[in-house]
Design a protein around this motif. Structure first.
Motif, PDB file in Angstrom:
ATOM      1  N   GLU A  55       0.838  -1.200   0.000  1.00 54.08           N
ATOM      2  CA  GLU A  55       0.000   0.000   0.000  1.00 54.08           C
ATOM      3  C   GLU A  55       0.871   1.247   0.000  1.00 54.08           C
ATOM      4  N   ASN A  56       1.911   1.262   0.830  1.00 56.03           N
ATOM      5  CA  ASN A  56       2.804   2.408   0.886  1.00 56.03           C
ATOM      6  C   ASN A  56       3.504   2.625  -0.444  1.00 56.03           C
ATOM      7  N   GLU A  57       3.866   1.547  -1.106  1.00 54.69           N
ATOM      8  CA  GLU A  57       4.540   1.642  -2.398  1.00 54.69           C
ATOM      9  C   GLU A  57       3.619   2.294  -3.435  1.00 54.69           C
ATOM     10  N   VAL A  58       2.352   1.927  -3.417  1.00 56.86           N
ATOM     11  CA  VAL A  58       1.386   2.508  -4.357  1.00 56.86           C
ATOM     12  C   VAL A  58       1.209   3.996  -4.081  1.00 56.86           C
ATOM     13  N   GLU A  59       1.111   4.353  -2.814  1.00 55.85           N
ATOM     14  CA  GLU A  59       0.866   5.745  -2.444  1.00 55.85           C
ATOM     15  C   GLU A  59       2.056   6.647  -2.754  1.00 55.85           C
ATOM     16  N   LYS A  60       3.202   6.065  -3.015  1.00 55.52           N
ATOM     17  CA  LYS A  60       4.385   6.864  -3.373  1.00 55.52           C
ATOM     18  C   LYS A  60       4.302   7.412  -4.792  1.00 55.52           C
ATOM     19  N   HIS A  61       3.468   6.804  -5.627  1.00 56.66           N
ATOM     20  CA  HIS A  61       3.317   7.277  -7.003  1.00 56.66           C
ATOM     21  C   HIS A  61       2.597   8.618  -7.016  1.00 56.66           C
ATOM     22  N   GLU A  62       3.119   9.565  -7.776  1.00 47.96           N
ATOM     23  CA  GLU A  62       2.524  10.897  -7.905  1.00 47.96           C
ATOM     24  C   GLU A  62       2.098  11.113  -9.359  1.00 47.96           C
ATOM     25  N   PHE A  63       0.881  11.564  -9.536  1.00 48.29           N
ATOM     26  CA  PHE A  63       0.390  11.839 -10.888  1.00 48.29           C
ATOM     27  C   PHE A  63       1.182  12.986 -11.496  1.00 48.29           C
ATOM     28  N   LEU A  64       1.832  12.726 -12.633  1.00 45.31           N
ATOM     29  CA  LEU A  64       2.702  13.702 -13.306  1.00 45.31           C
ATOM     30  C   LEU A  64       3.768  14.244 -12.352  1.00 45.31           C
ATOM     31  N   TYR A  65       4.180  13.390 -11.416  1.00 50.37           N
ATOM     32  CA  TYR A  65       5.279  13.641 -10.477  1.00 50.37           C
ATOM     33  C   TYR A  65       4.962  14.634  -9.359  1.00 50.37           C
ATOM     34  N   TYR A  66       3.867  15.396  -9.471  1.00 48.41           N
ATOM     35  CA  TYR A  66       3.605  16.446  -8.483  1.00 48.41           C
ATOM     36  C   TYR A  66       2.175  16.489  -7.959  1.00 48.41           C
ATOM     37  N   PHE A  67       1.271  15.708  -8.547  1.00 47.81           N
ATOM     38  CA  PHE A  67      -0.154  15.931  -8.284  1.00 47.81           C
ATOM     39  C   PHE A  67      -0.825  14.785  -7.524  1.00 47.81           C
ATOM     40  N   GLY A  68      -0.152  14.295  -6.540  1.00 47.56           N
ATOM     41  CA  GLY A  68      -0.766  13.388  -5.589  1.00 47.56           C
ATOM     42  C   GLY A  68      -0.823  11.928  -5.994  1.00 47.56           C
ATOM     43  N   PRO A  69      -1.052  11.054  -5.015  1.00 44.73           N
ATOM     44  CA  PRO A  69      -1.117   9.611  -5.257  1.00 44.73           C
ATOM     45  C   PRO A  69      -2.383   9.226  -6.007  1.00 44.73           C
ATOM     46  N   PRO A  70      -2.460   7.986  -6.481  1.00 41.59           N
ATOM     47  CA  PRO A  70      -3.655   7.557  -7.227  1.00 41.59           C
ATOM     48  C   PRO A  70      -4.911   7.569  -6.362  1.00 41.59           C
ATOM     49  N   TYR A  71      -6.038   7.884  -7.013  1.00 41.03           N
ATOM     50  CA  TYR A  71      -7.324   7.850  -6.324  1.00 41.03           C
ATOM     51  C   TYR A  71      -7.673   6.405  -5.956  1.00 41.03           C
ATOM     52  N   LYS A  72      -8.525   6.295  -4.925  1.00 42.47           N
ATOM     53  CA  LYS A  72      -9.050   4.982  -4.551  1.00 42.47           C
ATOM     54  C   LYS A  72     -10.463   4.789  -5.088  1.00 42.47           C
ATOM     55  N   THR A  73     -11.148   5.896  -5.325  1.00 42.83           N
ATOM     56  CA  THR A  73     -12.505   5.860  -5.888  1.00 42.83           C
ATOM     57  C   THR A  73     -12.672   7.061  -6.807  1.00 42.83           C
ATOM     58  N   MET A  74     -13.809   7.141  -7.444  1.00 41.76           N
ATOM     59  CA  MET A  74     -14.163   8.328  -8.226  1.00 41.76           C
ATOM     60  C   MET A  74     -15.205   9.112  -7.450  1.00 41.76           C
ATOM     61  N   CYS A  75     -14.796  10.274  -6.951  1.00 40.66           N
ATOM     62  CA  CYS A  75     -15.686  11.171  -6.192  1.00 40.66           C
ATOM     63  C   CYS A  75     -16.237  10.525  -4.918  1.00 40.66           C
ATOM     64  N   ASN A  76     -15.548   9.526  -4.409  1.00 40.71           N
ATOM     65  CA  ASN A  76     -15.925   8.849  -3.156  1.00 40.71           C
ATOM     66  C   ASN A  76     -17.259   8.111  -3.192  1.00 40.71           C
ATOM     67  N   PHE A  77     -17.852   7.947  -4.375  1.00 35.24           N
ATOM     68  CA  PHE A  77     -19.103   7.173  -4.428  1.00 35.24           C
ATOM     69  C   PHE A  77     -19.142   6.228  -5.627  1.00 35.24           C
ATOM     70  N   MET A  78     -18.095   6.211  -6.412  1.00 33.78           N
ATOM     71  CA  MET A  78     -18.057   5.363  -7.592  1.00 33.78           C
ATOM     72  C   MET A  78     -16.705   4.679  -7.671  1.00 33.78           C
ATOM     73  N   THR A  79     -16.688   3.414  -8.068  1.00 33.05           N
ATOM     74  CA  THR A  79     -15.419   2.690  -8.164  1.00 33.05           C
ATOM     75  C   THR A  79     -14.594   3.186  -9.346  1.00 33.05           C
ATOM     76  N   LEU A  80     -13.291   2.910  -9.299  1.00 36.90           N
ATOM     77  CA  LEU A  80     -12.410   3.294 -10.402  1.00 36.90           C
ATOM     78  C   LEU A  80     -12.825   2.594 -11.693  1.00 36.90           C
ATOM     79  N   LYS A  81     -13.267   1.337 -11.566  1.00 36.38           N
ATOM     80  CA  LYS A  81     -13.703   0.602 -12.754  1.00 36.38           C
ATOM     81  C   LYS A  81     -14.872   1.311 -13.425  1.00 36.38           C
TER      82      LYS A  81
END
Length: 206
Positions: A4-30
């Motif tokens: 989990e920590n390894e995944v959270e280290k990834h930054e979108f375009l190097y500066y814009f935060g780790p990957p989302y876990k959901t879409m808008c907190n009510f919809m899955t990424l899929k």
């Protein structure tokens, strides 16, 4: 936890935060990727119709306005997005990280190309007044912020699948937490049972 920590280290375009876990907190990424891919397919069909109109304009008019070329490039980009969106849709349904990665990389490149072309449109539009230019720039920025959020969703699904967080992509964060808690409970239960000596019934001498 290390994964989990390894995944959270990834930054979108190097500066814009780790990957989302959901879409808008009510919809899955899929679900999010599916909706984005379907939207791209619809826009691609609209872009195809626009491109046909631009071809007629370019072949029939003697005087071509410079902005027509930029509009035609945007329409062409929409058309190019069609096969990539189909790849993304197929990939998310099959949970194929390779196909999602192709779609994710395209969405990032597309984001910057569209921003570049839209600002060029404003620059070369000679009929636009100063106040209109300001409003158009603000609208483009707002539009690009929404697009930025959508691109990050596709990228997030790519990164999560790459690190085998398939459950999170399919079912969302709450389902993953529930499964993790069940795993902890089972682990604690088995540890407790292994620490207790087995019960042996007493033998009676008759």
């Amino acid at each position: 936890m290390d994964i989990e920590n390894e995944v959270e280290k990834h930054e979108f375009l190097y500066y814009f935060g780790p990957p989302y876990k959901t879409m808008c907190n009510f919809m899955t990424l899929k679900t999010g990727v599916i909706l984005i891919a379907i939207t791209d397919i619809i826009l691609s069909l609209y872009g195809l119709i626009e491109m046909i109109g631009f071809i007629f304009t370019l072949t029939s008019d003697d005087k071509i306005v410079a902005t027509i070329y930029f509009y035609s490039m945007l329409a062409l980009l929409d058309i190019i997005a069609l096969p990539l969106a189909l790849i993304g849709l197929k990939g998310i349904n099959k949970l194929s990280q390779k196909e999602i990665s192709i779609y994710s990389q395209f969405k990032i490149i597309e984001f910057f190309i569209i921003a570049f072309l839209k600002f060029l449109l404003i620059k070369f539009d000679e009929d636009t007044e100063t106040i209109s230019i300001i409003w158009e720039c603000l609208f483009i920025i707002f539009q690009r912020l929404i697009a930025f959020f959508l691109v990050k969703i596709v990228w997030s699904a790519d990164i999560r699948l790459k690190h085998n967080e398939t459950i999170l992509v399919i079912h969302g964060e709450e389902a993953l937490k529930l499964m993790q808690q069940q795993a902890i409970n089972l682990s604690d239960s088995s540890s407790w049972s292994s620490s207790v000596p087995p019960y042996i019934s007493p033998s009676y001498n008759r």
